[in-house]
Design a protein around this motif. Structure first.
Motif, mmCIF file in Angstrom:
data_model
loop_
_atom_site.group_PDB
_atom_site.id
_atom_site.type_symbol
_atom_site.label_atom_id
_atom_site.label_comp_id
_atom_site.label_asym_id
_atom_site.label_seq_id
_atom_site.Cartn_x
_atom_site.Cartn_y
_atom_site.Cartn_z
ATOM 1 N N ASP A 190 -0.236 -0.741 2.615
ATOM 2 C CA ASP A 190 1.182 -0.587 3.288
ATOM 3 C C ASP A 190 1.685 -1.755 2.411
ATOM 4 N N ILE A 191 1.143 -2.708 2.457
ATOM 5 C CA ILE A 191 1.761 -3.932 1.969
ATOM 6 C C ILE A 191 2.115 -3.895 0.471
ATOM 7 N N LEU A 192 1.251 -3.350 -0.442
ATOM 8 C CA LEU A 192 1.656 -2.863 -1.837
ATOM 9 C C LEU A 192 2.533 -1.707 -1.781
ATOM 10 N N ARG A 193 2.623 -0.887 -0.898
ATOM 11 C CA ARG A 193 3.500 0.385 -1.260
ATOM 12 C C ARG A 193 4.898 0.068 -0.697
ATOM 13 N N ASN A 194 4.894 -1.056 0.233
ATOM 14 C CA ASN A 194 6.255 -1.693 0.371
ATOM 15 C C ASN A 194 6.646 -2.674 -0.383
ATOM 16 N N SER A 195 5.838 -3.365 -1.058
ATOM 17 C CA SER A 195 6.210 -4.705 -1.658
ATOM 18 C C SER A 195 7.379 -4.538 -2.807
ATOM 19 N N PRO A 196 8.185 -5.731 -2.656
ATOM 20 C CA PRO A 196 9.430 -5.522 -3.823
ATOM 21 C C PRO A 196 8.734 -5.698 -5.271
ATOM 22 N N LEU A 197 7.462 -6.307 -5.241
ATOM 23 C CA LEU A 197 6.990 -6.562 -6.379
ATOM 24 C C LEU A 197 6.376 -5.262 -6.907
ATOM 25 N N ALA A 198 6.377 -4.886 -8.254
ATOM 26 C CA ALA A 198 6.025 -3.643 -8.907
ATOM 27 C C ALA A 198 4.500 -3.802 -8.966
ATOM 28 N N PHE A 199 3.575 -2.877 -8.678
ATOM 29 C CA PHE A 199 2.099 -2.774 -8.776
ATOM 30 C C PHE A 199 1.812 -1.344 -9.243
ATOM 31 N N ALA A 200 0.774 -1.291 -10.055
ATOM 32 C CA ALA A 200 0.326 -0.139 -10.695
ATOM 33 C C ALA A 200 -1.116 -0.367 -10.992
ATOM 34 N N LYS A 220 6.594 2.099 -5.011
ATOM 35 C CA LYS A 220 8.042 2.470 -5.109
ATOM 36 C C LYS A 220 8.876 1.471 -6.148
ATOM 37 N N ALA A 221 8.341 0.265 -5.920
ATOM 38 C CA ALA A 221 8.906 -0.745 -6.731
ATOM 39 C C ALA A 221 8.680 -0.581 -8.367
ATOM 40 N N PHE A 222 7.406 -0.042 -8.493
ATOM 41 C CA PHE A 222 7.185 0.226 -10.158
ATOM 42 C C PHE A 222 7.975 1.788 -10.347
ATOM 43 N N GLU A 223 8.078 2.604 -9.630
ATOM 44 C CA GLU A 223 8.810 3.713 -10.032
ATOM 45 C C GLU A 223 10.339 3.048 -10.445
ATOM 46 N N ASP A 224 10.793 2.335 -9.541
ATOM 47 C CA ASP A 224 12.147 1.801 -9.704
ATOM 48 C C ASP A 224 12.441 0.974 -10.896
ATOM 49 N N LEU A 225 11.310 0.221 -11.348
ATOM 50 C CA LEU A 225 11.248 -0.653 -12.315
ATOM 51 C C LEU A 225 11.192 0.509 -13.671
ATOM 52 N N THR A 226 10.633 1.234 -13.771
ATOM 53 C CA THR A 226 10.273 2.261 -14.959
ATOM 54 C C THR A 226 11.333 3.292 -15.051
ATOM 55 N N GLY A 227 12.018 3.691 -13.767
ATOM 56 C CA GLY A 227 12.886 4.938 -13.782
ATOM 57 C C GLY A 227 12.308 6.127 -13.498
ATOM 58 N N TYR A 228 11.069 6.228 -13.543
ATOM 59 C CA TYR A 228 10.056 7.470 -13.519
ATOM 60 C C TYR A 228 9.966 7.758 -12.205
ATOM 61 N N SER A 229 9.913 8.952 -11.739
ATOM 62 C CA SER A 229 9.498 9.485 -10.373
ATOM 63 C C SER A 229 7.859 9.513 -10.338
ATOM 64 N N GLU A 230 7.347 9.696 -9.216
ATOM 65 C CA GLU A 230 5.984 9.546 -8.960
ATOM 66 C C GLU A 230 5.085 10.586 -9.827
ATOM 67 N N GLU A 231 5.853 11.894 -9.814
ATOM 68 C CA GLU A 231 5.249 12.781 -10.409
ATOM 69 C C GLU A 231 5.109 12.652 -12.008
ATOM 70 N N GLU A 232 6.268 12.224 -12.312
ATOM 71 C CA GLU A 232 6.616 11.876 -14.041
ATOM 72 C C GLU A 232 5.362 10.601 -14.337
ATOM 73 N N LEU A 233 5.199 9.937 -13.768
ATOM 74 C CA LEU A 233 4.345 8.693 -13.713
ATOM 75 C C LEU A 233 2.997 8.867 -13.927
ATOM 76 N N ARG A 234 2.593 10.135 -13.246
ATOM 77 C CA ARG A 234 1.052 10.739 -13.290
ATOM 78 C C ARG A 234 0.926 11.293 -14.422
ATOM 79 N N GLY A 235 2.034 11.700 -15.452
ATOM 80 C CA GLY A 235 1.844 12.413 -16.542
ATOM 81 C C GLY A 235 2.213 11.893 -17.667
ATOM 82 N N ILE A 236 2.370 10.164 -17.707
ATOM 83 C CA ILE A 236 2.672 9.771 -18.891
ATOM 84 C C ILE A 236 1.632 8.421 -19.124
#
Length: 330
Positions: free
Chosen positions: A159-169, A182-198
């Protein structure tokens, strides 16, 4: 004679039956004494009628300390209400399966046990006694509790990682990305589904950074230490984003890389401030250089003027000396 022979045969058969029953009784007694599971029998009021040696060994008591005492006397205080509520239901239902209680060992600690049992009835259908066996499941309960605590901790961390303002992957050597927030999604501009395919090392990483990053991660694998470094990401929009990564790795028992997990910071503002600082530094250097040149020119002019002044003073003094000399002749 015939009647006597018949009586002898009957006695013989009865003797065989008695021997068989005695043999069965011996087998039962042997099983009772050497059974690997703890056995107990209670009367209608929950008082111990019988127990086997395994029961005594498991809980550390002597037989005379148990038989004739109430089962509830050996229960953890928190479990007495549970027994008082469930024992009548057990007598009514006629059996129990995997019922857990907490019993007090003679040394003072408590153990968890799991009961299996049934009720024996008199010929008239009235209650006779219970027949129950149990297993010590303390280790199982402790393992389950540790697992629950571990799962709870992992959930908190997740929960901490998921809601953290610091991007994690979390990524793999082949470039795939498994976990991110979510912060990593916002940083890269890709959605969750898109990130799983790149691929993080192709789609997200500019060409100029790939060899540099490969060398850094090779050093990480060699030294088995975390690394911190700067690079750039390619945003989905095509915009280049300067980032700083703090990367750790997980290895298998053979030392092979399993996955990488990274905390990613957008350092655009830091870079912007650094660039502005560098610009100010260069401007300051230019101003200092220009002022130094002007000062050097002024110094040269002053030096030149000073030399002229000194030359004039020497000339005047020389003339004065000549005048004095001429005056003496006159």
């Amino acid at each position: 004679m015939k009647n006597e022979a018949t009586s002898m045969e009957q006695l013989w058969e009865e003797n065989k039956v008695l021997k068989a029953k005695f043999s069965e009784l011996e087998k039962y007694q042997a099983f009772f004494e050497k059974a690997p599971m703890s056995y107990q029998s209670l009367d209608e009021d929950g008082v111990f009628l019988d127990i086997n040696p395994t029961w005594l060994k498991t809980l550390g008591y002597q037989r005379e300390e148990v038989v004739g005492k109430k089962f509830s006397d050996f229960l953890h205080p928190d479990w007495k209400t549970h027994f008082n509520e469930n024992f009548p239901a057990f007598k009514k239902r006629g059996y129990v399966h995997d019922v857990i209680f907490k019993l007090k060992h003679k040394e003072g600690h408590f153990i968890h046990i799991s009961f299996e049992g049934c009720i024996a009835y008199n010929p008239d259908g009235s209650f006779k006694q219970t027949y129950c066996v149990f297993q010590d499941i303390t280790k199982r309960i402790e393992t389950e509790e540790k697992s629950k605590r571990s799962i709870a901790r992992e959930k908190v961390l997740a929960d901490i990682l998921r809601n953290s303002p610091l991007a994690f992957a979390l990524g793999y050597p082949n470039g795939s990305i498994e976990l991110f927030n979510k912060a990593f999604e916002d940083l890269t501009g890709y959605s969750e589904e898109e990130l799983r395919g790149i691929s993080w090392n192709v789609i997200l990483t500019p060409q100029k950074w790939r060899n540099i990053e490969e060398e850094i991660l090779s050093e990480l694998c060699l030294e088995k230490k975390q690394v911190r470094y700067e690079k750039e990401y390619i945003h989905k929009s095509g915009r280049i984003i300067p980032v700083e990564l703090y990367v750790k790795a997980k290895f298998d028992e053979s030392g092979n890389l399993i996955h990488l997990f990274a905390f990613v910071t957008d350092i655009t503002e830091r870079k912007k401030n650094a660039d502005e600082l560098e610009l100010h530094r260069k401007n300051l250097e230019t101003i200092v250089e220009e002022r130094t040149k002007k000062l050097q020119e002024k110094n040269r002019e002053l030096d030149k003027a000073l030399k002229v002044f000194v030359g004039r003073e020497m000339l005047i003094k020389e003339l004065q000396n000549k005048v004095k000399a001429l005056g003496g002749k006159l």
